[in-house]
Design an enzyme around this catalytic site. Structure first.
Site, PDB file in Angstrom:
ATOM      1  N   PRO A  23       1.054  -1.187  -0.279  1.00 10.92           N
ATOM      2  CA  PRO A  23      -0.326   0.458   0.138  1.00 10.92           C
ATOM      3  C   PRO A  23       1.555   1.127   0.012  1.00 10.92           C
ATOM      4  CG  PRO A  23       0.137  -1.110   1.947  1.00 10.92           C
ATOM      5  CD  PRO A  23       0.279  -1.962   1.435  1.00 10.92           C
ATOM      6  N   MET A  24       0.687   2.167  -1.159  1.00 11.08           N
ATOM      7  CA  MET A  24       1.186   3.081  -1.050  1.00 11.08           C
ATOM      8  C   MET A  24       0.225   4.645  -1.065  1.00 11.08           C
ATOM      9  SD  MET A  24       4.589   2.131  -2.881  1.00 11.08           S
ATOM     10  CE  MET A  24       3.462   1.953  -4.764  1.00 11.08           C
ATOM     11  N   ALA A  25       0.521   5.603  -0.486  1.00  4.73           N
ATOM     12  CA  ALA A  25      -0.326   6.144   0.065  1.00  4.73           C
ATOM     13  C   ALA A  25      -0.346   7.311  -1.795  1.00  4.73           C
ATOM     14  CB  ALA A  25       0.044   7.401   1.183  1.00  4.73           C
ATOM     15  N   GLN A  82      -4.802  -1.877   4.599  1.00  7.47           N
ATOM     16  CA  GLN A  82      -4.551  -1.542   5.226  1.00  7.47           C
ATOM     17  C   GLN A  82      -5.099  -0.567   5.828  1.00  7.47           C
ATOM     18  OE1 GLN A  82      -0.445   0.688   4.974  1.00  7.47           O
ATOM     19  NE2 GLN A  82       0.211  -1.382   5.734  1.00  7.47           N
ATOM     20  N   CYS A 113       5.281   2.749   8.961  1.00  7.15           N
ATOM     21  CA  CYS A 113       5.104   3.824   8.386  1.00  7.15           C
ATOM     22  C   CYS A 113       6.009   5.000   9.517  1.00  7.15           C
ATOM     23  CB  CYS A 113       4.133   4.983   8.908  1.00  7.15           C
ATOM     24  SG  CYS A 113       3.987   6.366   7.570  1.00  7.15           S
ATOM     25  N   HIS A 185       9.742  -4.929   6.418  1.00  8.73           N
ATOM     26  CA  HIS A 185      10.513  -4.066   5.631  1.00  8.73           C
ATOM     27  C   HIS A 185      12.608  -4.205   6.748  1.00  8.73           C
ATOM     28  CE1 HIS A 185      11.406  -0.222   2.980  1.00  8.73           C
ATOM     29  NE2 HIS A 185      12.081  -0.632   3.101  1.00  8.73           N
ATOM     30  N   ASN A 216      10.358  -7.160   2.299  1.00  8.06           N
ATOM     31  CA  ASN A 216       9.873  -6.003   1.267  1.00  8.06           C
ATOM     32  C   ASN A 216      11.327  -5.327   1.646  1.00  8.06           C
ATOM     33  OD1 ASN A 216       8.367  -2.930   2.645  1.00  8.06           O
ATOM     34  ND2 ASN A 216       8.518  -3.781   0.495  1.00  8.06           N
ATOM     35  N   ASP A 218      14.168  -2.832  -1.840  1.00 10.48           N
ATOM     36  CA  ASP A 218      14.644  -3.696  -2.820  1.00 10.48           C
ATOM     37  C   ASP A 218      14.318  -5.000  -3.133  1.00 10.48           C
ATOM     38  OD1 ASP A 218      15.987  -1.259  -1.715  1.00 10.48           O
ATOM     39  OD2 ASP A 218      17.812  -2.963  -0.306  1.00 10.48           O
TER      40      ASP A 218
END
EC number: 1.3.1.-
Length: 383
Positions: A23-25, A82, A113, A185, A216, A218
């Site tokens: 998920p990316m804003a 998410q 985040c 990540h 998560n 690279d």
């Protein structure tokens, strides 16, 4: 060296290919998810495509901005969302709404985040420092989703910084709370998106827990995804910045996990066709005015490495109608080959390491269960 997994199981949910769109804003709206899904379907496969992050309080209080983000394409048969929150009760209520009213098949909780406006309130990547609070939030979410048979997962980072690592405790708490998986990540909050992701931490978490671990960080090419699961033992991968301006990466990922690795190298004409399709989908979901505005941010990612002139790029980044887009795309050289130098290189935001914004006294008690600062109902970011 273990063989790459060919599917992913999250509780009752089975995903054909062990690949998750992060998920990316402002990015992973219904239009972009559809675009990526279509690319996987060219290979007869499907992954898990997660809606951009929404706040639990915003959903419970029926905040208009939040509700407008909960839009799904007609071909999204598996809805994944998410959720962000710092209050266990609100997170639980929000999870119940998602399951009962929106028919979601998967809920992911954001504890990764790095954005200051989130961490200074004790949210995102700062929250796992409070082990008690983390456990309460996860337990409320799982309890709300379980009657619907919906799996709950969480995404986190290594920790706040190198002196305050949290990922191993977070993995244990996720498992004890009934989470179906945990995504890691391989960076700290302090790193943000700078430097290199630590895949060794992902491997350590795999050894530490019994639930699936998703890696998560690279993954710029499909070969990186295969290498990650082979080196870490992860059950699957979460792909974020690597697909910016390259939705066809999901086609390559499907092929790679099917044992047929390939690298899609579209000509500029093929890229232009993808840009047009992306803008068209945005306009279908948002209306032409807003859809064109939303598309502008994608132009530089699509054209990365190509020889398109600066003036044309600037004009494309200011489009206000599909007709204008068509006219400008026609000026691109359709036969220009894909720039090989763009392969394997970072995309999107990178930045530099920074001091993490935290609530006063946040680090004093790692077993606390209180968040003293109120969660903002309209605060959104896809960390």
């Amino acid at each position: 060296m273990p063989a790459a997994p060919t599917s992913l199981t999250l509780g009752s949910l089975r995903v054909d290919t062990p690949v998750v769109l992060a998920p990316m804003a402002g990015i992973t709206n219904a239009a972009y998810r559809r675009l990526c899904l279509d690319q996987m379907r060219t290979q007869g496969a499907s992954g898990l495509f997660v809606c951009e992050m929404i706040t639990s309080r915003g959903l419970v209080e029926r905040d208009d901005t939040t509700l407008k983000m909960l839009v799904f394409d007609e071909l999204e048969t598996v809805r994944s969302v998410q959720l962000y929150g710092t209050d266990p009760v609100y997170v639980g209520k929000a999870a119940e709404i998602l399951c009962g009213e929106y028919g979601v098949a998967h809920i992911d909780l954001n504890f990764g985040c790095p954005v200051p406006k989130v961490t200074r309130k004790g949210g995102g990547g700062a929250l796992p420092w409070k082990r008690g609070l983390l456990g309460q939030i996860l337990e409320h979410a799982v309890a709300a989703a379980t009657p619907y048979g919906v799996p709950v997962t969480m995404k986190t980072r290594k920790g706040i910084d190198d002196d305050h690592l949290t990922y191993l405790d977070a993995g244990r708490i996720a498992q004890e709370s009934g989470c179906a998986a945990i995504a890691l990540h391989g960076r700290t909050v302090a790193q943000s998106y700078s430097g290199q992701a630590d895949w060794g931490a992902i491997a350590a978490l795999v050894d530490h827990v019994d639930i699936p671990v998703l890696g998560n960080g690279d993954i710029w090419e499909a070969a990186d995804a295969l290498r990650m699961v082979e080196e870490t033992g992860a059950a699957g991968v979460v792909v974020g910045r690597g697909c910016l301006g390259r939705p066809w990466l999901f086609r390559d990922l499907a092929s790679a996990f099917a044992g047929e690795p390939t690298a899609t190298l579209p000509t500029l004409g093929e890229v232009a066709a993808m840009m047009r399709r992306h803008a068209e989908l945005l306009c279908e979901h948002m209306g032409e005015e807003r859809g064109c505005k939303e598309f502008r941010k994608h132009v530089s990612w699509y054209l990365k490495g190509f020889a398109a002139g600066g003036e044309l790029r600037r004009s494309l980044a200011m489009i206000d109608t599909l007709a204008t887009l068509d006219r400008l795309l026609a000026e691109l050289d359709p036969d220009e080959a894909f720039p090989l130098q763009a392969l394997g290189s970072p995309r999107g935001r990178q930045g530099s390491p920074r001091r993490v914004a935290l609530p006063d006294g946040w680090l004093d008690d790692a077993d606390g269960t209180d968040v003293h600062l109120r969660e903002d109902a309209s605060e959104t970011d896809g960390g």
